[in-house]
Structure formats: structure tokens, C-alpha cells
Design an enzyme around this catalytic site. Structure first.
Site, short mmCIF file in Angstrom:
data_model
loop_
_atom_site.label_atom_id
_atom_site.label_comp_id
_atom_site.label_asym_id
_atom_site.label_seq_id
_atom_site.Cartn_x
_atom_site.Cartn_y
_atom_site.Cartn_z
N VAL A 194 5.44 -6.30 -11.69
CA VAL A 194 4.62 -5.49 -10.80
C VAL A 194 3.64 -6.34 -10.01
CG1 VAL A 194 2.90 -3.65 -10.72
CG2 VAL A 194 4.86 -3.46 -12.28
N ALA A 279 1.50 -14.92 -12.25
CA ALA A 279 1.47 -13.45 -12.32
C ALA A 279 2.36 -13.00 -13.47
CB ALA A 279 1.91 -12.83 -11.00
N HIS A 455 9.83 20.78 7.43
CA HIS A 455 10.79 19.93 8.13
C HIS A 455 10.25 19.64 9.53
CE1 HIS A 455 14.65 18.38 9.55
NE2 HIS A 455 14.47 19.12 10.63
#
Length: 478
Positions: A194, A279, A455
């Protein structure tokens, strides 16, 4: 050593879990103090913890700037818009990020003042179930504060690697990676999880050649694997150099570069880069949190043992957020636990449904999901059915020229109950809220199919994905 009055509650840590817990305690009429030692670059106190100052908020702020720069350079001509001599001032971009962080930190301070929460700028050490020793950041006298209840919410910090020692000049952690004021021409990141992907999304858009070295053979094991495969395809097209099964063995600074050595199935390799970002995950901030005589129970990885109510082995002491293993290291998980514990203390018992806790990866496009993955459900032998709808079949995606990604619904084959919703696409972090609400109220795929969506919107992909269960999609062939 002086002694302070007794509080009803002392919260240690002012990140999302801590400040939310302190605010809710104060709302419930409890005399509350919050201890936190974070300082900004100017040495001034700022609330919000790592999440605000060096985590998701800082990251998404920089990513928004990077997306604008990338769009100006690559996406405007097709809209009939022409811009010349586009340049980027990285230092000014970092200053903009810091300005936003400071404003959000001051907002938390204002909330503390409004709720009459005593805010103590100090480091804290738990002495026993009722006492905390505080050491003020300004170096003034150490003292002891007491409370009937103590909530530990000190969060987490980047893990260190012995073979890639961080100097925050050439080999940097995730905090320093959000404060680099010059653009690395060539950048390597240890870890394609992540945090690594979020940082790669920023710096690659600003122009850095970005290489991610991931020790695992598979890419992104947490999300649904169909989403992970789509993410790999999209990120590779964006220019990420994703190297899986790449185990870094050494990293050394030399001649204003970093030499990185790694191994994979093909043997040993070396890289020469301008910056290396470590990381490789986070660890709970429990080191020096409690005195040995307090006997606070931790596991071998430093997490605090808690029961289902976030209670530690010490009476009246709770641990929330990144300190426990009740759920993933997510800010909103910590916020909910903070409120949950505050209400317990006040005698108001509520619940947290960890099964409907959303997860988000703030890349571009974003990844978000809630509930179970297809691979987990099949491993359990659950009978399932799947409905998928790609964003490229929606008019809104084409209008915004961002057609990548899809929505995937998983439902029980017999009961039709929604078991998981998985999204990769623009604003996935916003879209997932609809799925969380639906699952919280035990919705079925039929409920999604019968719910009218506006929509053209991105959200109508939910409706179409539900129609796909019965081969009734309107905007792609069934």
C-alpha cells in the site's frame, strides 16, 4: 516530581484514534486529557498524528498536486486545451501540502478547545493502570498524571530494515519521502504494498523513473486477486517498473547515489538510483510506552493484547487503532474504536462491525474493497456468484477520460446476500461507501439491481454489476 489532579480519561496519542476518542469522551461529560508529542517542521506542536502529518492525508494531498501536473503535460490536448512551458516547483508543492496539514491540525486544536480537553505536549509512559509519567517536549519538569481510565492510541511508525539503513538523505522512510524538495531522476522503492504504491503514484507522475522492488512473488495479496491483476496492468502501463520476487540484500550510499543490491529467480542484480524509499510496512509504537513494572502485555511483534472490547490486561486501560490486531492499520478503524471505547467508559455499549470495514489504497486509480475476496470465499467452500462491470462502459467515465477499472460484486449463490465488493477506478474510495452501507444493512445483489442510480455517473456501475448476475446488463453485451 509533581502530581496532577485525577482525570476521568487520559488518551495517549492524538492521531485519528486518539483525538476521536478524546473528543467523544469529552462529549460524554468525562474530564479528559490528551498527551501527544508530535511537532511540525518548525518545532511547533500539531495534532493529528502520523496519519495527518506523514500518512494518508499528506500523501493524497501531494498526489492531487502530482495529478494536476501530469494532466497539464499529458492529458489536456485531447480536450482542446494547450499549455506551454509547464514546470514544477517541488519545494512549493511540499509547502502547499504543509499548509493544508497545519490547517487541519489547528482545526483539531480548536475542537479540543471547544470540548475543554486538556492538551499536553509531552511524551508519556504508562506506570500502572491509573498513572502516566509525562515528560514535556519543552524540557520542563517531569510529572505524573492520574486517571480512572487510560486509552493508549500511539499509532505506528515505518519499519526499519537492517540492510537499508535510513539516513533520510539518500535512503529515506515514508515520512521523508513526502518531504523531498527535489525530484529524483531515478527512484527505487522497497515494497510494492500500500505505502510503496501510494508513493510511487506521486513521484512517477512528477517525472521520476520509479522502480518497485517487492520480495513477494505475488502482487498485492490483500485485495481481490482479479483487482490486483487489473492494478498490475494499469500501473505497469503508467510506467511503474514492478519487480516481483525481488529481495533486497544491501543498500549503500556512495557518490551522491544509492547502490541497491537484490536477488530474484534469475540471480543477483544491482541498481544505481538517486533515492531509495523504504516502504516495507509499519510497526506499532509500543517501544517505551509502558514501564516494565506496569506489566502491559504485548505480543512478539509489539502489538498490545486486547479483548474484543479493546481492553488490555490492565483494568481500565485500553489500546486502540494501530496498537491492536482487531483490524487492519486504517485511520477509520482507529476512529471507530476510539468512539467505541469512549462510550464503553461512559456506560454506553455499542458494537463495531469489522466485517464491513472498508479498505482503500490511495493510488490513481484508487483501489477499495469491503467484505470477503473471491479467493477467500472459494477457499472456504462458499457457493458464490459474481457480477462485474467495467467503468469503460459508463458514459461518465468517458466524459472524464478516465475509463480504467471495474466494480466486482460477490454474492452468496443461494441467499443472494452481498459478501464482498471490490473496486479499482477513479474515486473508488468514495464509491465504496455505498457498498459498505448496503452490506451493513444486509443488502442482496437484487437490492442493488432494484436501486435506481443517476445516469450518467460512475456509481451506476454498481447497478450494472448487480444486473450482471442475471445477465441483464444494459450497457455491455451479456
Amino acid at each position: 516530581m509533581s502530581k496532577s489532579p485525577i482525570y476521568d480519561v487520559i488518551v495517549v496519542g492524538a492521531g485519528p484514534a486518539g483525538y476521536s476518542s478524546a473528543i467523544r469522551c469529552a462529549q460524554l461529560g468525562l474530564k479528559t486529557a490528551c498527551i501527544d508529542n508530535w511537532r511540525n517542521k518548525q518545532g511547533q506542536r500539531i495534532l493529528g498524528g502520523a496519519h495527518l502529518n506523514s500518512g494518508c492525508v499528506a500523501s493524497i494531498t501531494l498526489l492531487e498536486s502530482a495529478k494536476l501536473y501530469h494532466a497539464l503535460n499529458h492529458d489536456l490536448k485531447k480536450h482542446g486545451i494547450h499549455a506551454e512551458n509547464i514546470s514544477v516547483d517541488i519545494a512549493a508543492m511540499i509547502d502547499h501540502k504543509d499548509t493544508i496539514i497545519d490547517a487541519l491540525g489547528h482545526r483539531i486544536t480548536e475542537l479540543f478547545n471547544h470540548h475543554k480537553i486538556d492538551s499536553i505536549h509531552a511524551t508519556a509512559k504508562l506506570l500502572n493502570a491509573r498513572q502516566i509519567r509525562i515528560s514535556p517536549v519543552d524540557g520542563s519538569e517531569t510529572s505524573i498524571v492520574e486517571a480512572k481510565h487510560i486509552i493508549l492510541a500511539t499509532g505506528s511508525s515505518p519499519m526499519q530494515l537492517p540492510y537499508a539503513k535510513v539516513d533520510n538523505e539518500f535512503i529515506v522512510d515514508s515520512f521523508a519521502a513526502l518531504n523531498m524538495t527535489t525530484l529524483p531522476k531515478k527512484l527505487a522503492i522497497i515494497g510494492a504494498g500500500v505505502i510503496g504504491l501510494e508513493l510511487a503514484s506521486i513521484w512517477s507522475r512528477l517525472g521520476s523513473e520509479t522502480i518497485l522492488l517487492e520480495a513477494q512473488e505475488s502482487f498485492l495479496s490483500l485485495p481481490d486477486q482479479q483487482i490486483s491483476r487489473e492494478a498490475y496492468r494499469i500501473y505497469t502501463q503508467q510506467g511503474f517498473d514492478l519487480r516481483l520476487g525481488a529481495r533486497v540484500t544491501a543498500a549503500k550510499k556512495g557518490s551522491k547515489k544509492v547502490m541497491v543490491e537484490y536477488q530474484d529467480q534469475e540471480g543477483s542484480h544491482s541498481l544505481r538510483v538517486d533515492k531509495l524509499i523504504v516502504a516495507s510496512g509499519r510497526k506499532p509504537n509500543t517501544e517505551n510506552l509502558a514501564a516494565p513494572e506496569a506489566n502491559l502485555l504485548l505480543d512478539e511483534n509489539g502489538y498490545v493484547y486486547v479483548d474484543e472490547n479493546c481492553r488490555t490486561n490492565l483494568p481500565g486501560v485500553y489500546a486502540i487503532g494501530d496498537l491492536n490486531l482487531l483490524g487492519p492499520m486504517l485511520a477509520h478503524k482507529g476512529i471507530e474504536e476510539g468512539v467505541f471505547v469512549a462510550e464503553q467508559i461512559a456506560g454506553r455499549h455499542s458494537t463495531i462491525n469489522y466485517d464491513t470495514l472498508p479498505s482503500v489504497i490511495y493510488t490513481d486509480p484508487e483501489i477499495a474493497w469491503v467484505g470477503q475476496t473471491e479467493q477467500a470465499l472459494r477457499a472456504m467452500g462458499e457457493p458464490i456468484k459474481i457480477g462485474i462491470f467495467p467503468f469503460h462502459a459508463t458514459a461518465r467515465a468517458h466524459a472524464s477520460d478516465r475509463t480504467e477499472g471495474l466494480i466486482k460484486l460477490i454474492a452468496h449463490a443461494d441467499s443472494d446476500a452481498l459478501l464482498g465488493v471490490h473496486i479499482i477506478g477513479v474515486q473508488a474510495s468514495e464509491l465504496i461507501a455505498e457498498a459498505v452501507l448496503a452490506m451493513e444493512f444486509s443488502a442482496s445483489s437484487e437490492d442493488f439491481a432494484r436501486t435506481i442510480h443517476a445516469h450518467p455517473t460512475r456509481s451506476e456501475a454498481f447497478h450494472e454489476a448487480a444486473l450482471a448476475f442475471k445477465k441483464k446488463t444494459l450497457h455491455i453485451p451479456n
